[in-house]
Design an enzyme around this catalytic site. Sequence first.
Site, mmCIF file in Angstrom:
data_model
loop_
_atom_site.group_PDB
_atom_site.id
_atom_site.type_symbol
_atom_site.label_atom_id
_atom_site.label_comp_id
_atom_site.label_asym_id
_atom_site.label_seq_id
_atom_site.Cartn_x
_atom_site.Cartn_y
_atom_site.Cartn_z
ATOM 1 N N HIS A 115 0.849 -1.187 0.000
ATOM 2 C CA HIS A 115 0.000 0.000 0.000
ATOM 3 C C HIS A 115 0.888 1.240 0.000
ATOM 4 C CE1 HIS A 115 -2.767 3.060 1.575
ATOM 5 N NE2 HIS A 115 -3.729 2.308 1.091
ATOM 6 N N GLU A 194 -3.118 1.864 -7.497
ATOM 7 C CA GLU A 194 -3.370 3.111 -6.776
ATOM 8 C C GLU A 194 -2.750 4.290 -7.543
ATOM 9 O OE1 GLU A 194 -3.025 2.757 -2.142
ATOM 10 O OE2 GLU A 194 -1.243 1.835 -3.014
#
Length: 278
Positions: A115, A194
């Site tokens: 992430h 992302e």
Amino acid sequence: MKYIFLNLKRFDVPVELGGVNRLAPVNEWAKTIVEGTQEGLKKYDPAKVEFVQFFPEAHILNAVAALCENSPVKVGCQSLYRADTAVGGNFGAFTSNRPASIAKAMGCGGVLIGHCEERNDKAGVLAEAGVVDTAAVNRLLNQEIKAATARGLKVLYCIGEKSEEQDRWQEVLGEQLDVGLEGVDSSQVVIAYEPIWSIGPGKTPADKPYIEKIARFVKERTGGIPVVYGGGLKSDNAEMLASIPEIDGGLIALTRFSGEIGFYPDEYLEIIQKYLGE
């Protein structure tokens, strides 16, 4: 197969301590989330869609204990340590770190790795040592992915480019994929894209053509690993994302259309209904 992931970040911290948790007392927070969502997810065919909820470690046992029989929810953890325990080897001298073995023992079925917040943390630590090397971050993440898959944990591997990297997105994302997934059992991996440059207040969200372009690139580069949108599956982009054939689901990181930041089970279920159209 479609994949719907939920990153619960640190939404457990109470408001009075600077967090966003208005949902439940900390000791009941995970139980409230699982019990508030699993019944609503039962209407979806488990052969067609998979639901994973990533909790901070302190809440994993409560989340697992709240699972009903044949629950559609899989509990996951937020990253793990790059080394693991082994019979006849290291017994667990990993103070402050979470090896894949304990994640598995606690009942996790998946793990969120790479992430952007984890990448920033690793890059910051390396920078303190005078190392500015994005490949080094990807090598560390590669070790985490291998540790996870060796324990049978499904990995959601996040990739993405920052605003200053956008003009060379192919190079940046290509390195994250090539280095991060080197020697990895790809059948145990889903990729979350992302677009870091578009995430946050006041930023312009990535549009459909851009997301399509990236998803095609990722699938071509990886030989067809499933790709979900990690820039945030939300109520206002669910139908658009569902119309992209190359996108296999999404990562829900925040629900806020009640006016307050935080996690709300009803909004989570509404997002899923809009995306799946059922």
